[in-house]
Scaffold this motif. Sequence first.
Motif, PDB file in Angstrom:
ATOM      1  N   UNK A  38     -41.369 -34.105  11.343  1.00 52.72           N
ATOM      2  CA  UNK A  38     -41.308 -34.500  10.188  1.00 52.72           C
ATOM      3  C   UNK A  38     -41.697 -36.174  10.519  1.00 52.72           C
ATOM      4  N   UNK A  39     -41.368 -36.494  11.089  1.00 47.83           N
ATOM      5  CA  UNK A  39     -41.307 -38.349  11.042  1.00 47.83           C
ATOM      6  C   UNK A  39     -42.474 -39.112  12.168  1.00 47.83           C
ATOM      7  N   UNK A  40     -43.170 -38.398  12.691  1.00 46.47           N
ATOM      8  CA  UNK A  40     -44.411 -38.239  13.187  1.00 46.47           C
ATOM      9  C   UNK A  40     -45.243 -38.835  12.449  1.00 46.47           C
ATOM     10  N   UNK A  41     -46.043 -39.776  12.425  1.00 44.10           N
ATOM     11  CA  UNK A  41     -47.073 -40.372  11.499  1.00 44.10           C
ATOM     12  C   UNK A  41     -48.222 -39.253  10.443  1.00 44.10           C
ATOM     13  N   UNK A  42     -47.825 -39.533   9.815  1.00 40.88           N
ATOM     14  CA  UNK A  42     -48.926 -38.205   8.490  1.00 40.88           C
ATOM     15  C   UNK A  42     -49.901 -38.540   9.530  1.00 40.88           C
ATOM     16  N   UNK A  43     -51.266 -37.186   8.897  1.00 41.96           N
ATOM     17  CA  UNK A  43     -52.741 -37.657   9.369  1.00 41.96           C
ATOM     18  C   UNK A  43     -52.958 -37.919   8.218  1.00 41.96           C
ATOM     19  N   UNK A  44     -54.407 -37.638   7.804  1.00 39.84           N
ATOM     20  CA  UNK A  44     -55.994 -38.007   6.940  1.00 39.84           C
ATOM     21  C   UNK A  44     -55.603 -35.861   6.743  1.00 39.84           C
ATOM     22  N   UNK A  45     -56.111 -35.398   5.711  1.00 39.52           N
ATOM     23  CA  UNK A  45     -56.983 -34.274   5.639  1.00 39.52           C
ATOM     24  C   UNK A  45     -57.531 -34.031   4.908  1.00 39.52           C
ATOM     25  N   UNK A  55     -41.797 -38.438  23.291  1.00 38.26           N
ATOM     26  CA  UNK A  55     -40.875 -38.068  24.657  1.00 38.26           C
ATOM     27  C   UNK A  55     -40.346 -40.132  24.708  1.00 38.26           C
ATOM     28  N   UNK A  56     -40.807 -40.729  24.033  1.00 35.09           N
ATOM     29  CA  UNK A  56     -40.686 -42.094  24.869  1.00 35.09           C
ATOM     30  C   UNK A  56     -39.404 -42.450  23.610  1.00 35.09           C
ATOM     31  N   UNK A  57     -39.018 -41.568  22.681  1.00 38.72           N
ATOM     32  CA  UNK A  57     -37.741 -42.189  21.543  1.00 38.72           C
ATOM     33  C   UNK A  57     -36.683 -41.392  22.006  1.00 38.72           C
ATOM     34  N   UNK A  58     -35.526 -42.405  21.572  1.00 41.80           N
ATOM     35  CA  UNK A  58     -34.051 -42.282  22.476  1.00 41.80           C
ATOM     36  C   UNK A  58     -33.400 -41.458  20.792  1.00 41.80           C
ATOM     37  N   UNK A  59     -34.447 -42.259  19.925  1.00 47.43           N
ATOM     38  CA  UNK A  59     -33.556 -40.891  18.776  1.00 47.43           C
ATOM     39  C   UNK A  59     -33.143 -39.626  18.728  1.00 47.43           C
ATOM     40  N   UNK A  60     -34.204 -38.262  19.103  1.00 42.74           N
ATOM     41  CA  UNK A  60     -34.439 -37.529  18.981  1.00 42.74           C
ATOM     42  C   UNK A  60     -32.896 -36.086  20.154  1.00 42.74           C
ATOM     43  N   UNK A  61     -32.013 -36.357  19.652  1.00 44.53           N
ATOM     44  CA  UNK A  61     -31.168 -35.366  20.262  1.00 44.53           C
ATOM     45  C   UNK A  61     -31.468 -33.918  21.184  1.00 44.53           C
ATOM     46  N   UNK A  62     -30.285 -34.030  21.853  1.00 44.93           N
ATOM     47  CA  UNK A  62     -30.959 -32.317  22.392  1.00 44.93           C
ATOM     48  C   UNK A  62     -30.390 -31.312  21.540  1.00 44.93           C
ATOM     49  N   UNK A  63     -30.929 -30.178  21.136  1.00 45.49           N
ATOM     50  CA  UNK A  63     -30.517 -28.815  20.754  1.00 45.49           C
ATOM     51  C   UNK A  63     -29.144 -29.022  20.304  1.00 45.49           C
TER      52      UNK A  63
END
Length: 560
Positions: A369-376, A475-483
């Motif tokens: 949900x933190x990925x930039x939204x897109x226009x729909x 895949x470049x982001x360091x804030x995303x933890x493993x499950x």
Amino acid sequence: MPACGAARDCVTRTDVTRKSRMSSKDSDSEILDVAVIGAGVSGVYSAWRLASCKGGGTPLKAKVFETSGRVGGRLLSVTPPGIPGTRVELGGMRFTSSHTRVKVLLEQFGIPTHPFPVREPQNICYVRGHRLRHQDLKTPALIPYNLLSDEQTPRSLDVGFVAVSAERVLRSMQKRCVDLAKVDWKDLAERYLYDGVRLRDLPLHYLLQRNVSDEALRFADDVSGYNSILYTWNAADGFPWNLDDFGRDVKYFGITPGFASLPTKLAKGFEDAGGQILFKHRLESFDVGWEGDRDLIEMQFAVDGDKRCTIKARKLILAMPRRSLELIAESGAVLGRAPENDRVRNLIRSVTPIPLFKLALGYRFPWWETIDPVAVVTDQGTQWRPIRKGVSITDLPLRQCYYWATDPDTGNAVVLIYDDGRDLEYWAGLRERRESPAYSQRVTEGGDAEWNSHKAPELMVNEVHRQLLEIHGVDHRKDIPFPYAAAYRDWSEDPFGGGANFWHLHVDSEQVGRDILQPKPSLPVFICGEAYSHQQGWVEGALQTADQMLATHFALPPPS
């Protein structure tokens, strides 16, 4: 008790020797009216309907025998740790607007449902290294496939290339344009030929390859998210199944307390009507004899793995898929290796089990949900939408990712991975339990017993996580933890052999669908379930065959 395989391979009505095996002690023991093998949907539904329709006020003596320790079969709803209000489906997960039996049963039992979003326009379709959104799949300039000019039209991209191919096949067969919504596929399969050959004798994939370009077919396969539905069918069954179940107008629904709540309710209804369900009872073999002038089924069960027991019943319902049937000993009057049982074996083998798995991953926050939204573009104007629900698709081995739920209190979130068919070879080594240790869950408290008993292979979880980050471009982001938790169910394992079953090439599915209900017409042994239905892969199919069996061979009126 008699050991497995003690029953003889064949039997006839005049077999005095077999008849004499029923001793006075045998005749004094309890004899069931009906024994049902399998506590999946078709099994408990059949038992519930039989117990609810008592003849002449006499209670029906019926029992259900289940190999595992639970009701539900290929419906498996689990609660992940840290998300207590969520039921994740490691088995069947939805039904469609055309599944009337499922819909009515859910209403009758008061089980709540909710819309099940799938292809949200803002969700990702990551194919050939291009990160598209679902709404981009109707814009030829954005599609990384070399489609022909007539395959780039708005209509072709809207209806899909299975529909385009079907229209061309029908035009070739009937020498006129045909509305797919009005096609009688049964009549078509019987009366018309394609290049002199019946549709049931032609692979679906062959006709797709003949009527659209290779690039269009690869596009259809990649963006479907499935690896089996365009390959495993004969065309007579494959075309209508794909058009009905995955057409553009299909609406999907989920079951709020979990799909497994439906067979649980059916089981309780059966027990309330006087029935009994016995768990950890695996049917090893059975044979048919007589008591007086009536047929009698004698069954040998393994109980809790190391004990044996014999059960007798006047009628036997095998509510089981192909692989489960094949695990019963090849002995007796129905399954024995005698030549007169060749027809039974051919009926059982008329479908192909399709392997598939589900993998659920719990995350500390819904990072998608933190990925930039897109226009729909919507009827209310342009909206900027983030990814929150539905499914994203890829041609990577991951294939499908469902954004299942986010807990409003803890912020924990869970995604569900679905994979089938050819790409399972990629995961084979990573999911090998003898070599790969189970994933080390950071949290186990709060997960129910079913979640915690379906441990996911560590190497597989790590690779799925890596592919998820690649698909979403994070895949470049360091804030995303493993499950922090993971659960896994491989439906190719025995006794299921697959998550769904599809009709073979050369099979007349209409005839087999009728014959399999009582594979030997003279004997009181019956088969039902999703595998031999015309709604394969769906709960509706399991109920459909059960209703047909009960009406044809048990004289039960149609359900209200």
